[in-house]
Design a protein around this motif. Sequence first.
Motif, PDB file in Angstrom:
ATOM      1  N   GLU A 126      61.882  60.501  42.685  1.00  0.00           N
ATOM      2  CA  GLU A 126      63.243  61.060  42.757  1.00  0.00           C
ATOM      3  C   GLU A 126      64.206  60.169  43.533  1.00  0.00           C
ATOM      4  N   ASN A 127      63.663  59.306  44.374  1.00  0.00           N
ATOM      5  CA  ASN A 127      64.552  58.427  45.136  1.00  0.00           C
ATOM      6  C   ASN A 127      65.143  57.368  44.190  1.00  0.00           C
ATOM      7  N   LYS A 128      66.327  56.890  44.530  1.00  0.00           N
ATOM      8  CA  LYS A 128      66.957  55.831  43.735  1.00  0.00           C
ATOM      9  C   LYS A 128      67.252  54.654  44.649  1.00  0.00           C
ATOM     10  N   LEU A 129      67.222  53.480  44.074  1.00  0.00           N
ATOM     11  CA  LEU A 129      67.533  52.264  44.831  1.00  0.00           C
ATOM     12  C   LEU A 129      68.801  51.673  44.242  1.00  0.00           C
ATOM     13  N   ILE A 130      69.772  51.437  45.110  1.00  0.00           N
ATOM     14  CA  ILE A 130      71.078  50.979  44.611  1.00  0.00           C
ATOM     15  C   ILE A 130      71.400  49.596  45.166  1.00  0.00           C
ATOM     16  N   PHE A 131      71.802  48.714  44.287  1.00  0.00           N
ATOM     17  CA  PHE A 131      72.350  47.419  44.703  1.00  0.00           C
ATOM     18  C   PHE A 131      73.833  47.464  44.395  1.00  0.00           C
ATOM     19  N   SER A 132      74.660  47.372  45.428  1.00  0.00           N
ATOM     20  CA  SER A 132      76.092  47.565  45.176  1.00  0.00           C
ATOM     21  C   SER A 132      76.928  46.442  45.778  1.00  0.00           C
ATOM     22  N   ALA A 133      77.826  45.914  44.954  1.00  0.00           N
ATOM     23  CA  ALA A 133      78.754  44.867  45.410  1.00  0.00           C
ATOM     24  C   ALA A 133      79.964  45.538  46.050  1.00  0.00           C
ATOM     25  N   ARG A 166      81.036  39.376  39.122  1.00  0.00           N
ATOM     26  CA  ARG A 166      81.520  38.548  38.006  1.00  0.00           C
ATOM     27  C   ARG A 166      80.962  39.044  36.676  1.00  0.00           C
ATOM     28  N   LEU A 167      79.782  39.623  36.717  1.00  0.00           N
ATOM     29  CA  LEU A 167      79.210  40.215  35.490  1.00  0.00           C
ATOM     30  C   LEU A 167      79.880  41.541  35.137  1.00  0.00           C
ATOM     31  N   GLY A 168      80.725  42.018  36.037  1.00  0.00           N
ATOM     32  CA  GLY A 168      81.452  43.263  35.767  1.00  0.00           C
ATOM     33  C   GLY A 168      80.778  44.500  36.327  1.00  0.00           C
ATOM     34  N   PHE A 169      79.769  44.305  37.207  1.00  0.00           N
ATOM     35  CA  PHE A 169      79.056  45.470  37.750  1.00  0.00           C
ATOM     36  C   PHE A 169      79.388  45.694  39.227  1.00  0.00           C
ATOM     37  N   GLN A 170      79.747  46.943  39.531  1.00  0.00           N
ATOM     38  CA  GLN A 170      79.924  47.311  40.941  1.00  0.00           C
ATOM     39  C   GLN A 170      78.571  47.693  41.531  1.00  0.00           C
ATOM     40  N   ALA A 171      77.714  48.232  40.675  1.00  0.00           N
ATOM     41  CA  ALA A 171      76.393  48.643  41.197  1.00  0.00           C
ATOM     42  C   ALA A 171      75.346  48.660  40.088  1.00  0.00           C
ATOM     43  N   VAL A 172      74.122  48.407  40.513  1.00  0.00           N
ATOM     44  CA  VAL A 172      72.964  48.610  39.638  1.00  0.00           C
ATOM     45  C   VAL A 172      72.123  49.707  40.305  1.00  0.00           C
ATOM     46  N   ILE A 173      71.878  50.778  39.554  1.00  0.00           N
ATOM     47  CA  ILE A 173      71.095  51.900  40.096  1.00  0.00           C
ATOM     48  C   ILE A 173      69.695  51.835  39.487  1.00  0.00           C
ATOM     49  N   ILE A 174      68.702  51.730  40.353  1.00  0.00           N
ATOM     50  CA  ILE A 174      67.314  51.653  39.873  1.00  0.00           C
ATOM     51  C   ILE A 174      66.699  53.053  39.981  1.00  0.00           C
ATOM     52  N   GLU A 175      66.231  53.556  38.849  1.00  0.00           N
ATOM     53  CA  GLU A 175      65.641  54.908  38.808  1.00  0.00           C
ATOM     54  C   GLU A 175      64.204  54.832  38.285  1.00  0.00           C
ATOM     55  N   GLY A 176      63.426  55.849  38.596  1.00  0.00           N
ATOM     56  CA  GLY A 176      62.061  55.952  38.065  1.00  0.00           C
ATOM     57  C   GLY A 176      61.133  54.918  38.680  1.00  0.00           C
ATOM     58  N   CYS A 177      60.046  54.677  37.974  1.00  0.00           N
ATOM     59  CA  CYS A 177      59.025  53.774  38.524  1.00  0.00           C
ATOM     60  C   CYS A 177      58.314  53.090  37.362  1.00  0.00           C
ATOM     61  N   ALA A 178      58.230  51.776  37.396  1.00  0.00           N
ATOM     62  CA  ALA A 178      57.559  51.041  36.311  1.00  0.00           C
ATOM     63  C   ALA A 178      56.042  51.243  36.404  1.00  0.00           C
ATOM     64  N   LYS A 179      55.382  51.158  35.259  1.00  0.00           N
ATOM     65  CA  LYS A 179      53.924  51.371  35.248  1.00  0.00           C
ATOM     66  C   LYS A 179      53.186  50.200  35.878  1.00  0.00           C
ATOM     67  N   GLU A 180      53.765  49.019  35.760  1.00  0.00           N
ATOM     68  CA  GLU A 180      53.145  47.831  36.375  1.00  0.00           C
ATOM     69  C   GLU A 180      54.224  47.027  37.082  1.00  0.00           C
ATOM     70  N   LEU A 181      53.788  46.087  37.913  1.00  0.00           N
ATOM     71  CA  LEU A 181      54.749  45.272  38.657  1.00  0.00           C
ATOM     72  C   LEU A 181      55.688  44.573  37.665  1.00  0.00           C
ATOM     73  N   THR A 182      56.984  44.716  37.910  1.00  0.00           N
ATOM     74  CA  THR A 182      57.977  44.334  36.894  1.00  0.00           C
ATOM     75  C   THR A 182      59.079  43.471  37.483  1.00  0.00           C
ATOM     76  N   MET A 183      59.632  42.645  36.614  1.00  0.00           N
ATOM     77  CA  MET A 183      60.793  41.825  36.967  1.00  0.00           C
ATOM     78  C   MET A 183      61.956  42.261  36.072  1.00  0.00           C
ATOM     79  N   LEU A 184      63.133  42.328  36.662  1.00  0.00           N
ATOM     80  CA  LEU A 184      64.338  42.709  35.912  1.00  0.00           C
ATOM     81  C   LEU A 184      65.274  41.513  35.908  1.00  0.00           C
ATOM     82  N   LYS A 185      65.868  41.241  34.757  1.00  0.00           N
ATOM     83  CA  LYS A 185      66.893  40.190  34.729  1.00  0.00           C
ATOM     84  C   LYS A 185      68.202  40.800  34.245  1.00  0.00           C
ATOM     85  N   VAL A 186      69.270  40.529  34.965  1.00  0.00           N
ATOM     86  CA  VAL A 186      70.592  41.047  34.588  1.00  0.00           C
ATOM     87  C   VAL A 186      71.482  39.847  34.284  1.00  0.00           C
ATOM     88  N   ASP A 187      72.048  39.841  33.074  1.00  0.00           N
ATOM     89  CA  ASP A 187      72.998  38.784  32.724  1.00  0.00           C
ATOM     90  C   ASP A 187      74.042  39.363  31.779  1.00  0.00           C
TER      91      ASP A 187
END
Length: 568
Positions: free
Chosen positions: A50-57, A98-119
């Motif tokens: 239920e917790n969320k992780l936020i990266f915010s500019a 610059r990509l146009g994002f004020q925030a990325v909200i991370i929700e849920g949980c991946a089944k295995e160790l995961t990498m995310l790429k944002v472009d």
Amino acid sequence: MGKIMRVNLSELKFKVEEMPTEYQGLGGRGLSSNIIGREVPPKADPLGPENKLIFSAGILAGTATPNTGRLSVGAKSPLTNGIKEANAGGSVAQKLARLGFQAVIIEGCAKELTMLKVDQSGATFSPASSLKGVGNYELIERMKKEHGNKISIISIGPAGEMKLKAASVTVTTPDFHIRVAARGGLGAVMGSKNLKAVIIDDTGCHPVEAKDKAKFKEAVAALSKAILADPLGPGMRDIGTPVLVMMINSFGCFPTKNYSLGQFEGAEKVSGEYMIELMKKRPNAQPSHRCMEGCIISCSNVYTDEKGKVIVSGIEYETIGLMGSNCMIDDLDTIAHMNRVCNDVGVDTMDIGGAIAVAMEAGQLAWGDGKAALSLVKEIGKTDRGIMIGNGCRYTGEKLGVKRIPHVKGQCLSAYDPRGLKGVGVTYATSPMGADHTAGLVLPNPGNPSYNPGAPTGQGGPSQFMQSFMAAADTLGLCMMAGMPLLDPVPQSTLISCVSAFIGESLNEDYLVNLGTPVLKAERKFNNAAGFTEKDDRLPKFFVEEKLPPSGNIFDVPEEEIDSVNKF
Ligand code: SF4
């Protein structure tokens, strides 16, 4: 206003949303704390789905405004069990903006160790099992090889994967040194989501433009001039935050021997001035370094060994205070190596320094034994002792039966003893973040000669003002070093002019108070619903009962004054 990217790790999906009305006008800490306040159940398990992780500019990220590229990382904290925002410099926030994002909200949980790429094309996911247990330094090198050197990286080390309570979130600078959103165990939240790293690639994007370009250019010039006029500026530029060692030691507030002394006999050997002399003799050392594009202060440094090999960038005052004097360690090289190990495994140097000091108080290792302390830091995540230390100061102290544990709401105090700097003590006690100097550092100020940092009264107002100011600065993405020169109305007006020209509206002189105070209220509301009361807004008893040598000060701010801070 940028958009919001919502990433669902359970389903490996993402969507991009326009900024909802309720979050309009916010960025950085203000945005992350409001998202947590509305979207995370206050009693949620910080390491649960239920917790969320936020990266915010911050609001001004990606623009030409100086020193405004800090990234806010937010979540419910496993260390404090309350709301948390920790921020860091580096290049991530500017690229997100610059990509146009004020925030990325991370929700849920991946089944295995995961990498995310944002472009520019959105988000992609890839398995990260090959990075399991890999430290941050090696991870950064591998990512550079794979993705080139135009990227920024957010990552966790093994401590985050193991969900240790002092685990940090690491971000990269433009030249791939490490900066750390250190406090509150947010690396453990990232680990609980099985997210090892996020790559941000803004290739093809342009700087963020202001609505009123001409006025903005003028306002940026005025703001830069106001920041550079700060009398403390040259010290910060030439020596960096370690310039504070001798100053705070002379105030008798330098944490020493687990906060049992206010002055350290080895202070000169860990001072900024001594560090600069060492650096002059060492190849590749940089006494002045900037952690982000657009920084006009450069308070950071690159600390190398005698042969010129980089140990860490940068070594900061707080680390020297908690891993040095507070453990009676007077050797900068040892502290730098401890810092590097902490960065690599991904833990907060302050909570770890506090944990080592309480372990020393419990007799687990000798005061001042740097070799033993470094070896203990290297055990983090590997042995039972290392797991204990990696869970921070409070956990270690309770496990070892230590009575004097310097924490508020589970988070270790920063490197200012609150018995001599009582406004800082009020901030430690009342901040929704737990003990944290960045939440509202109240220092003597030549602009306010009547303020007495050692007086038992007159501390609530300055703490409340600074907490609101810092909540606003963190919402704008403004670094604290650039924020401190802007406390008075005249220089502050240059910052408000920048925001006005950026958004194309005329903001009044109360803008920062009106921005920061509601953020504090939202954070307080979350913590109250999570179960915190005024009883949690207290310093540990030993600060109230034990006189601090050599001044003999105690923390004697009346409880009513402490409680007045949160009666907005
Ligand atoms: S002043 Fe220091 S913390 Fe602020 S942006 Fe520059 S290097 Fe980073």
